[in-house]
Design an enzyme around this catalytic site. Structure first.
Site, PDB file in Angstrom:
ATOM      1  N   THR A 160       0.866  -1.191   0.000  1.00  0.00           N
ATOM      2  CA  THR A 160       0.000   0.000   0.000  1.00  0.00           C
ATOM      3  C   THR A 160       0.899   1.237   0.000  1.00  0.00           C
ATOM      4  O   THR A 160       1.346   1.660  -1.056  1.00  0.00           O
ATOM      5  CB  THR A 160      -0.969   0.012   1.209  1.00  0.00           C
ATOM      6  OG1 THR A 160      -0.238  -0.116   2.413  1.00  0.00           O
ATOM      7  CG2 THR A 160      -1.970  -1.120   1.088  1.00  0.00           C
ATOM      8  N   LYS A 186       4.208  -7.021   3.776  1.00  0.00           N
ATOM      9  CA  LYS A 186       3.942  -5.601   3.546  1.00  0.00           C
ATOM     10  C   LYS A 186       3.568  -4.964   4.880  1.00  0.00           C
ATOM     11  O   LYS A 186       3.148  -5.632   5.821  1.00  0.00           O
ATOM     12  CB  LYS A 186       2.840  -5.390   2.515  1.00  0.00           C
ATOM     13  CG  LYS A 186       1.463  -5.842   2.908  1.00  0.00           C
ATOM     14  CD  LYS A 186       0.559  -4.871   3.607  1.00  0.00           C
ATOM     15  CE  LYS A 186       0.659  -3.452   3.145  1.00  0.00           C
ATOM     16  NZ  LYS A 186      -0.374  -2.636   3.923  1.00  0.00           N
ATOM     17  N   THR A 197      -2.278  -2.269   7.661  1.00  0.00           N
ATOM     18  CA  THR A 197      -2.137  -3.706   7.774  1.00  0.00           C
ATOM     19  C   THR A 197      -0.697  -4.176   7.649  1.00  0.00           C
ATOM     20  O   THR A 197       0.052  -3.708   6.813  1.00  0.00           O
ATOM     21  CB  THR A 197      -2.974  -4.389   6.688  1.00  0.00           C
ATOM     22  OG1 THR A 197      -4.268  -3.840   6.750  1.00  0.00           O
ATOM     23  CG2 THR A 197      -3.016  -5.869   6.900  1.00  0.00           C
ATOM     24  N   ASN A 405       0.068  11.255   7.376  1.00  0.00           N
ATOM     25  CA  ASN A 405      -1.107  10.879   8.152  1.00  0.00           C
ATOM     26  C   ASN A 405      -2.060  12.027   8.433  1.00  0.00           C
ATOM     27  O   ASN A 405      -3.161  11.807   8.947  1.00  0.00           O
ATOM     28  CB  ASN A 405      -0.677  10.187   9.440  1.00  0.00           C
ATOM     29  CG  ASN A 405      -0.194   8.795   9.132  1.00  0.00           C
ATOM     30  OD1 ASN A 405      -0.925   7.999   8.581  1.00  0.00           O
ATOM     31  ND2 ASN A 405       1.066   8.525   9.444  1.00  0.00           N
TER      32      ASN A 405
END
Lengths: 410, 410
Positions: A160, A186, A197, A405
């Site tokens: 991602t 990942k 994740t 973020n």
């Protein structure tokens, strides 16, 4: 590491290196870019499988489906993974979609539904675009390959916000047979809006008893993947899956096997390399931070302290600033909630002692600055209070972490 | 709050408002700037006193000395505080220095040594410049004043990286006597290199039993100061001290007194306002974040969940970016380690529902953005799983936090 001599690292190889495995990946349309977002690892025989999952209460739909598959007999023929959408907090429809992914994959691969595991990573709270997923699954078999191209496509498909793919492969001899263990993972942090994740997939051609594999995986996870932190937030989708084809034709591995420790060390190395790679590729990170705690009252206590240090925003900021700020390290030790003798703590930055017996040591600031500006920073804390030890990995806290973020989801 | 009517807030007043207290502050030379770095609160009679301290294993020398003073009889005549140096991790010399501060202060104020408390905040691991401290203490009595100028000088003297002073005063009637409770606090985060301390000083002219005061203080701290987090790091120097002069001439307060609940509510308000002020002035913060958790299995469970949410780097970054990123909120709920029904969680941002029964709700992104850009962001989480509730306070995670904490100490 003494154990390193028990196995050797095979550069450039990954999950398709152990006998029996093919992998592939493609772009089905879940990501806005043209990057791969759907992948699979497939085994030509039923592989003994084991998995560990996120402890988050809000477990995503694919975890439920994977648990069911594994509960059916501890063997898998395939795992199918999508990125770009976590299929988490998606209710009944999300569960149905995860079952559909499993069924479609089983259909195109010609295996049983309960021989397929499902994993997802990406946005929380949005339904999967199932037309794209279904079309992608139909095209997946054609993308499967046994060599490096297969694992390359797969490793790309699970990323991602990761900047680099994370792969490793080791080889060792068991019962005069070459056994390989390989992994692909990942995990970077979160972005746009909720990609948190950590996914790990390990393949091996070792023959191994399923109970032994499951308990070894749990043990190994505790000292590898569970010892990394990027931002302290645990995803709803974390999953680490091992598949063992058994095609190396060794005698079945278990704790009684004379090479059990070697296998365990090799598996640990695979998981450790992947875990470190995730920490190093943490969102916005400029360097890997390794915290080694020794002299704790137990290994468990050492783990808690090591994770408290490596997770401290203040320690992470100081590493970003290449600031030899040992006060923040000892403050983190002191708030970890573990037994510590306040008079006996030694701290080193790399090989530079900065604290001995809990008292400051004069050190060369320029030398410390040069060390802290390196690629990897090792913080060693000796509590001199017992025999427990642990190592944890993380990364520095940077402007880019905040930038990534704080970005609007839209 | 229904309890608010039991007391009234006195604007502009602080620790010198309750009868019997004077305060002062001056620059003795511990800070590089000309800002105040030494202060004291003095009571004209022995004040019943209570304190709570950091749980960090590495407690600074002044905490040891203050504990000893309080152990001697639960009364204090004065507290002396320096900023610019935490006197932590300073060994035997640091302890001697803290004892010297206490003795010198007792001498110039004409009180017993065990009637003096000591607090410090600032750099960890450096010895105090005692010539400057001693000279400063000698000059302190002249700076003491009963009115606003005394508390102003004191409140300035305890600041480190704080941008604003934090003061509050309330008044209530007990036994037909006016009782005042006032407080002054500091705390912002860390900088240059290790200023992490939360210090709080509360004065009151209430007459109160020492045991009742100590247990009420502990209870109040659990729902106020212990519910804030700026960066999750607990200092070596945290201290909250209450002194009660008794000069309001009410009957002695304790749990049996009919106005006990009113006094408790007023003290809680004082501590809550100071705690919120610390969170709002967190390093680099642009907004206050308040997290209200209801429907937990217990208040304790609600506290853990509220603090997990307000401490999440990802939630804090999203607030900085004014991003209505509820996925991060629910992920924090799920990893808090507390019992939660994964199907029944409601989340609101201000008055805007974003999640109902753990399922996403369509909401107006523009409205949410406008709300999140405000001065204060309230995140409400109803677990619908019990009667436990809690409120926690924090701030957003910003570029400035990283900038401040990545700065070299030199």
């Amino acid at each position: 590491m003494g154990v390193a001599s028990l196995f050797r690292v095979i550069e450039g190889a990954s999950v398709t290196a152990p006998k029996g495995f093919r992998a592939g990946g493609l772009h089905c349309g879940l990501k806005k870019t043209s990057r791969n977002d759907l992948g699979a690892i497939v085994c030509e025989v039923p592989a003994v499988a084991a998995a560990v999952y996120t402890t988050n209460v809000f477990q995503a739909a694919p975890l439920k489906v994977t648990r069911e598959s594994l509960a059916k007999g501890n063997t898998l023929r395939a795992v199918i993974v999508n990125s770009g959408n976590a299929n988490a907090c998606t209710g009944k429809q999300g569960e149905e979609d995860a079952y559909t992914m499993r069924a479609e994959a089983a259909h195109v691969l010609g295996v049983q539904v309960d021989e397929v595991a499902v994993a997802s990573t990406g946005v929380i709270g949005e339904l999967l675009k199932m037309d794209k997923v279904t079309a992608g699954i139909a095209a997946l078999p054609a993308s499967l390959a046994a060599g490096g191209s297969g694992s390359e496509q797969f490793s790309q498909a699970i990323l991602t916000t990761d900047l680099v793919k994370k792969e490793v492969c080791v080889s060792l001899m068991i019962d005069d047979q070459e056994v390989k263990i390989a992994g692909s993972a990942k995990g970077s942090g979160m972005i746009h809006p909720n990609m948190a994740t950590m996914l790990g997939f390990v393949t091996t051609d070792a023959k191994i008893h399923p109970d032994a594999l499951q308990s070894l995986l749990r043990e190994t996870t505790d000292v590898t993947f569970n010892m990394i932190t990027v931002d302290g937030d645990t995803s709803t989708n974390d999953m680490l899956l091992v598949m063992a084809s058994g095609l190396a034709e060794n005698r079945e591995l278990g704790p009684q096997h004379p090479d059990w420790e070697s296998f365990a060390a090799a598996l640990r190395h695979v998981c450790e390399i992947l875990a470190q790679a995730i920490a190093r590729d943490g969102e916005g990170a400029t360097r890997l931070v390794e915290v080694e705690v020794t002299g704790a009252i137990s290994d468990l206590s050492a783990r808690t302290i090591a994770k408290t240090i490596v997770g401290s925003s203040l320690v992470k900021s100081a590493v970003f600033g290449a600031d030899a700020n040992w006060g923040r390290i000892i403050a983190a030790v002191g708030r970890a909630g573990e037994p510590v003798n306040p008079e006996t703590v030694d701290i080193k930055l790399g090989t530079i002692p900065v604290l001995m017996g809990s008292r400051p040591i004069a050190f060369d600031e320029e030398e410390a600055l040069a060390y802290l500006k390196g690629d990897t920073v090792v913080i060693s804390v000796d509590l001199q209070n017992g025999k427990g030890s642990a190592t944890a990995w993380g990364c520095d806290l940077t402007y880019d972490y905040v930038r990534i973020n704080a970005a609007y989801r839209t």
